[in-house]
Design an enzyme around this catalytic site. Structure first.
Site, PDB file in Angstrom:
ATOM      1  N   HIS A   1     -10.316   4.978  -2.880  1.00  0.00           N
ATOM      2  CA  HIS A   1     -11.190   6.167  -2.861  1.00  0.00           C
ATOM      3  C   HIS A   1     -10.906   7.087  -4.045  1.00  0.00           C
ATOM      4  CE1 HIS A   1      -7.647   7.338  -0.621  1.00  0.00           C
ATOM      5  NE2 HIS A   1      -8.071   6.725   0.466  1.00  0.00           N
TER       6      HIS A   1
ATOM      7  N   LYS B  21       0.849  -1.181   0.000  1.00  0.00           N
ATOM      8  CA  LYS B  21       0.000   0.000   0.000  1.00  0.00           C
ATOM      9  C   LYS B  21       0.889   1.237   0.000  1.00  0.00           C
ATOM     10  CE  LYS B  21      -3.187   3.074   0.523  1.00  0.00           C
ATOM     11  NZ  LYS B  21      -3.914   3.279   1.765  1.00  0.00           N
TER      12      LYS B  21
ATOM     13  N   HIS C  91      -6.152  11.801   9.818  1.00  0.00           N
ATOM     14  CA  HIS C  91      -4.824  12.095   9.284  1.00  0.00           C
ATOM     15  C   HIS C  91      -3.982  12.948  10.221  1.00  0.00           C
ATOM     16  CE1 HIS C  91      -5.369  10.005   5.531  1.00  0.00           C
ATOM     17  NE2 HIS C  91      -6.613  10.455   5.538  1.00  0.00           N
TER      18      HIS C  91
END
Length: 569
Positions: free
Chosen positions: A275, A220, A323
């Site tokens: 997304h 990822k 975040h």
């Protein structure tokens, strides 16, 4: 004796031409074929019914080929069609779909569906059978996510994380061999299938290779660790060498390049864009362009799906928390606001309806709801039919194509994208029987029965002290497939082929380990019923979205199905 269609449907479930409304949506499902015909010899269990010794139950032993389980008279809904069928399971795998019974006295019994004394029966009449859901965007923040997902109909979760660390709350990575091994050990106790993504953010290959050799099923890339062209190229180069997938959350701030630079760094290689609308992260404001490229396998996360009057308001706070941003720092606030665009959110629904976005995922506890992947998929399908009418492939009688398109987004397509489609993702012989039974009135929102490899793992169950299973309080509860050694026999861990071959996994794992395969060289055309490749443009000033030169948008929904009506208690 002749039965009316209504009487036959009550006894044996719907047949060809019968139609079913899915929960409180506007979606109508019509049975296309009936593989349990001819009528009159249906396999039905119960007092005075046909599955009895010498009737629909034969004398065949297991060693003579009798299945372990038959699900009778279900409406099988999968990406490939809508059929009435009996489904047989043996050794945890689907062996046949067709007509079950006793071939000694019945005509047309499908090989593999010969009911014997060792065969269990689940009655599927009046219910819909789908594959178990697959969520491939999991932040492993809390182990309790697994139960929420399971009770919604999800049977496979892949992603990354180590618990509620700042890294995991923001990014979907399990970094490094030590954490990969600890997470593989921890996941042994949860009754779903799992796979882990390593951290793909490096400009040199060694640290990426060691994660794949430790068991990661892919890498990822996340902007919070730096999603530069060099990182992208390195991760994809390693993935090509080891046949694993790369998922990416691109560079919202456009610090190291724009969407054109990221696309160039892909060099035509297969990649899964998370997304893809951008509210969850990605090049502002035009990451949505990636859905038009053949090497990109795009997905959505569920907080933006479908677009509603509440979507904008909740996103800013979600983003700040996930975040590690501060409302006291103007640059952090500007960063958050750059990702939230009503115009691209409104277009995302339409792109799903066109089949241009191929997958639906959660982004669990990191701007997504792990128990709502399935629910929000069907809310989106309902909203799009409400706004756009029937699809060209459908008719005024049914929405079968639209239903199959949306089902594929959380079943077969994520399985294909991440190299696990030979095991799960559809109801086909040879695949594991990870299945979900739904009562039509609760379709998409509350499963009736969840099976892992043909063993019941979860169901709404009444008071365990009651005289029958149904008295209140009825709650979702884990069943026997979730306990003891059975859990490790019917739930699987996906790992890289290289980790299996080279012995890089931790000692003592008890679950069956299955290698991921065929992730490289995939294109959008491999995404079942969701392979559209429109040219997408986003106006940098107004954020209007153009698809093949035509503006697309949708209205924010004020009312949705599968909502409060189903969660009063």
């Amino acid at each position: 004796m002749r039965l009316s269609r209504e009487a036959r449907a009550r006894l044996y479930g719907p047949t060809v031409g019968d139609r079913i409304r899915l929960a409180d949506t506007n979606l109508i499902l019509e049975v296309e074929e009936d593989w349990t015909l001819p009528p009159g010899e249906e396999a039905v269990f119960g007092g005075g019914k046909t599955v009895r010794d010498g009737m629909a139950q034969s004398q065949r032993s297991r060693s003579e080929g009798a299945p372990d389980l038959v699900i009778t008279n279900a409406v099988v809904l999968d990406w490939w069609g809508v059929v009435k069928a009996d489904v047989g399971v043996r050794d945890g795998r689907i062996v046949a779909l067709g007509k079950a019974g006793n071939p000694d006295i019945m005509d047309g019994v499908t090989p593999g569906l010969e009911i014997g004394p060792g065969t269990e029966v689940i009655s599927g009449q009046g219910r819909i059978l789908t594959p178990g859901g697959i969520d491939v965007h999991i932040h492993f923040i809390a182990p309790q996510q697994a139960w929420e997902a399971l009770f919604s109909g999800i049977t496979t979760m892949t992603g990354g994380g180590t618990g509620p660390s700042e890294g995991t709350k923001a990014t979907t990575c399990t970094p490094g061999p030590w954490y990969i091994h600890r997470m593989l050990e921890a996941l042994e106790g949860l009754p779903l299938n799992f796979g882990l993504l390593g951290k793909g953010n490096a400009s040199s290959p060694q640290a990426l290779e060691e994660q794949i050799l430790a068991g990661a099923i892919g890498l990822k890339i996340h902007e919070d660790w730096g999603a530069t062209p060099a990182v992208i190229d390195t991760a994809l180069t390693v993935a090509e060498a080891y046949d694993v997938q790369v998922a990416i959350h691109t560079d919202t701030l456009n610090e190291s390049g724009f969407v054109e630079d990221t696309l160039a760094a892909f060099k035509g290689r297969t990649i899964h864009t998370f997304h893809s609308e951008g509210a969850g992260g990605g090049h502002a404001p035009d990451i949505l362009r990636v859905v038009g490229y053949p090497n990109v396998l795009p997905s959505s996360t569920n907080p933006t799906m479908p677009y509603t009057v509440n979507t904008l308001d909740e996103h800013l706070d979600m983003l700040m928390v996930c975040h590690h941003l501060s409302p006291n720092i103007p640059e952090d606030v500007a960063f958050a606001e750059s990702r939230i665009r009503p115009e691209t959110m409104a277009a995302e629904d339409v792109l799903h309806d066109l089949g241009a976005i191929s997958m639906m995922t959660s982004d669990s506890q990191a701007m997504g709801r792990v128990g709502e992947v399935i629910l929000r998929t069907w809310q989106t399908a309902h909203k799009m039919k409400e706004e756009r009418g029937p699809l060209p492939q459908d008719s005024t009688r049914n929405d079968n194509f639209r239903i199959r398109r949306y089902l594929a987004k959380y079943t077969i397509n994520p399985a294909i994208a991440h190299g696990i489609a030979e095991y799960v993702g559809s109801i086909e012989p040879g695949k594991y029987a990870d299945l979900v039974l739904w009562h039509p009135a609760f379709f998409g929102v509350k499963p009736d029965l969840v099976l892992k490899a043909g063993f019941i793992v979860a169901t709404p169950m009444g008071d365990p002290n009651a005289s029958i299973p149904t008295p209140e309080p009825v709650r979702y509860r884990p069943m026997f497939a979730a306990f003891g050694k059975a859990l490790t026999r019917v739930s699987f861990t996906f790992v890289s082929q290289a980790a299996l071959e080279r012995g890089g996994l931790p000692a003592g794992l008890n679950r069956t380990l299955l290698p991921v395969r065929k992730t490289r060289g995939l294109t959008k055309k491999d995404m079942r019923l969701n392979d559209a490749l429109p040219q997408v443009e986003v106006d940098p000033e107004t954020y209007r979205v153009l698809v093949d030169g035509e503006e697309i948008t949708s209205e924010p929904a004020k009312i949705l199905p599968l909502a409060q009506r189903y969660f009063l208690f």
